[in-house]
Write a protein that holds these residues in place. Structure first.
Motif, PDB file in Angstrom:
ATOM      1  N   LEU A   5       0.833  -1.201   0.000  1.00  0.00           N
ATOM      2  CA  LEU A   5       0.000   0.000   0.000  1.00  0.00           C
ATOM      3  C   LEU A   5       0.869   1.254   0.000  1.00  0.00           C
ATOM      4  O   LEU A   5       0.617   2.204  -0.750  1.00  0.00           O
ATOM      5  CB  LEU A   5      -0.944  -0.012   1.205  1.00  0.00           C
ATOM      6  N   THR A   6       1.905   1.257   0.808  1.00  0.00           N
ATOM      7  CA  THR A   6       2.821   2.400   0.871  1.00  0.00           C
ATOM      8  C   THR A   6       3.503   2.598  -0.475  1.00  0.00           C
ATOM      9  O   THR A   6       3.612   3.722  -0.971  1.00  0.00           O
ATOM     10  CB  THR A   6       3.876   2.177   1.982  1.00  0.00           C
ATOM     11  N   TRP A   7       3.969   1.496  -1.057  1.00  0.00           N
ATOM     12  CA  TRP A   7       4.637   1.582  -2.365  1.00  0.00           C
ATOM     13  C   TRP A   7       3.657   2.114  -3.420  1.00  0.00           C
ATOM     14  O   TRP A   7       4.014   2.969  -4.233  1.00  0.00           O
ATOM     15  CB  TRP A   7       5.151   0.203  -2.796  1.00  0.00           C
ATOM     16  N   THR A   8       2.414   1.632  -3.405  1.00  0.00           N
ATOM     17  CA  THR A   8       1.400   2.043  -4.385  1.00  0.00           C
ATOM     18  C   THR A   8       1.113   3.540  -4.266  1.00  0.00           C
ATOM     19  O   THR A   8       1.067   4.258  -5.264  1.00  0.00           O
ATOM     20  CB  THR A   8       0.099   1.240  -4.182  1.00  0.00           C
ATOM     21  N   ILE A   9       0.947   4.010  -3.042  1.00  0.00           N
ATOM     22  CA  ILE A   9       0.666   5.438  -2.831  1.00  0.00           C
ATOM     23  C   ILE A   9       1.866   6.272  -3.269  1.00  0.00           C
ATOM     24  O   ILE A   9       1.712   7.285  -3.959  1.00  0.00           O
ATOM     25  CB  ILE A   9       0.310   5.715  -1.351  1.00  0.00           C
ATOM     26  N   GLY A  10       3.051   5.839  -2.886  1.00  0.00           N
ATOM     27  CA  GLY A  10       4.268   6.561  -3.274  1.00  0.00           C
ATOM     28  C   GLY A  10       4.428   6.619  -4.784  1.00  0.00           C
ATOM     29  O   GLY A  10       4.763   7.660  -5.357  1.00  0.00           O
TER      30      GLY A  10
END
Length: 166
Positions: A5-10
């Motif tokens: 999720l963090t990677w996707t948002i970033g």
């Protein structure tokens, strides 16, 4: 799961920034294209008014030429008269009541393609309809023909560079 999720948002934020930069660059490029198109029109008008720079434009007065000696009259020669011959325009200015028969067959075909389209067309679309390749070397002459037709009142050029019938 949080790492994904963090990677996707970033990644989304990164791509959004890049998209904004590309939009800005595209706007600058479109502005430059518009400036160059305006310069083309001005230069084309100057070239037409001065016979491609061979006649003085009136901006600077030419030096007086000495009077040439009279030459003997030449023998009569048969001359072919047609569009483009002897300084005739290939695409005449359109006037009320003038039909497509005043145009050469190629310009008539281009005008018919534009008239038969569902909406404004690009030079690439017309080149394809004429059976030409979609390389710049084949599209640019069509773009010049479309511009000539619009300059002389046969077609209308939209702000986006597309063409539609009058």
């Amino acid at each position: 799961m949080t790492d994904v999720l963090t990677w996707t948002i970033g990644r989304r934020l990164e791509l959004a920034k890049r998209a904004e930069l590309l939009r800005k660059e595209l706007g600058e490029l479109e502005l430059e294209v518009a400036r160059l198109e305006a310069a083309e029109v001005v230069f084309g008008q100057w070239a037409e008014a001065t016979d491609g720079g061979r006649r003085p434009s009136g901006i600077v007065s030419p030096e007086p030429e000495p009077e040439p000696e009279p030459e003997p009259e030449p023998e009569p020669v048969a001359v072919t008269v047609g569009p483009g011959a002897g300084g005739m325009r290939v695409v005449p200015d359109r006037v009320e009541g003038m039909g497509l028969q005043a145009l050469t067959s190629e310009y008539r075909r281009i005008t018919e393609i534009v008239a038969g389209a569902d909406g404004p067309v690009m030079a690439k679309d017309v080149a394809l309809a004429l059976g030409r390749e979609t390389t710049p070397a084949k599209i640019e002459p069509v773009r010049g023909q479309l511009r000539r037709l619009s300059d002389r009142g046969w077609l209308v050029r939209t702000a986006s560079g597309r063409y539609r019938p009058c």
